[in-house]
Design a protein around this motif. Structure first.
Motif, mmCIF file in Angstrom:
data_model
loop_
_atom_site.group_PDB
_atom_site.id
_atom_site.type_symbol
_atom_site.label_atom_id
_atom_site.label_comp_id
_atom_site.label_asym_id
_atom_site.label_seq_id
_atom_site.Cartn_x
_atom_site.Cartn_y
_atom_site.Cartn_z
ATOM 1 N N PRO A 77 0.808 -0.723 0.329
ATOM 2 C CA PRO A 77 -0.115 0.221 -0.004
ATOM 3 C C PRO A 77 0.854 1.195 0.152
ATOM 4 O O PRO A 77 0.337 2.458 -0.392
ATOM 5 N N LYS A 78 2.108 1.308 0.090
ATOM 6 C CA LYS A 78 3.005 2.174 0.083
ATOM 7 C C LYS A 78 3.640 2.473 -1.325
ATOM 8 O O LYS A 78 4.560 3.334 -0.556
ATOM 9 N N ARG A 79 3.758 1.675 -1.560
ATOM 10 C CA ARG A 79 4.530 1.950 -2.974
ATOM 11 C C ARG A 79 4.135 2.875 -4.068
ATOM 12 O O ARG A 79 2.509 3.303 -4.179
ATOM 13 N N THR A 80 5.412 3.419 -4.703
ATOM 14 C CA THR A 80 4.836 5.009 -4.943
ATOM 15 C C THR A 80 5.547 4.577 -6.691
ATOM 16 O O THR A 80 5.312 5.473 -7.961
ATOM 17 N N ASP A 106 -0.460 -4.486 -6.880
ATOM 18 C CA ASP A 106 0.210 -3.813 -5.657
ATOM 19 C C ASP A 106 -0.840 -2.572 -5.352
ATOM 20 O O ASP A 106 -0.830 -2.412 -3.936
ATOM 21 N N ARG A 107 -1.361 -2.065 -6.147
ATOM 22 C CA ARG A 107 -2.230 -0.796 -4.958
ATOM 23 C C ARG A 107 -3.343 -1.196 -5.812
ATOM 24 O O ARG A 107 -3.789 -0.412 -7.294
#
Length: 73
Positions: free
Chosen positions: A6-9, A29-30
């Motif tokens: 949830p933190k992947r950008t 991933d998101r």
């Protein structure tokens, strides 16, 4: 493939692969993000959107490979 993050950008490892599997990876991933697949060089409105990832491909390339690092925004 690792679990959702949830933190992947950004997804630098997706450059050079076909857009469809790239979108699938980002969705994995998101899943809360909207993924837009767009041709490189298209005129876009500027502005940051924390719920969006744009996946750019080279329209001259028949394989539709990702040509820029997909990032949230």
């Amino acid at each position: 493939m690792a679990g959702a993050d949830p933190k992947r950008t950004s997804w630098p490892e997706l450059v050079g692969i076909p857009a469809t599997p790239a979108v699938m990876r980002i969705n994995h991933d998101r899943p809360e993000l909207v993924v837009e697949v767009l041709p490189l060089g298209i005129k876009l409105d500027t502005g940051f959107n924390p719920k969006r990832v744009r996946v750019f491909y080279d329209p001259r390339d028949s394989a539709g490979l990702v040509s820029k690092i997909p990032v949230v925004g």
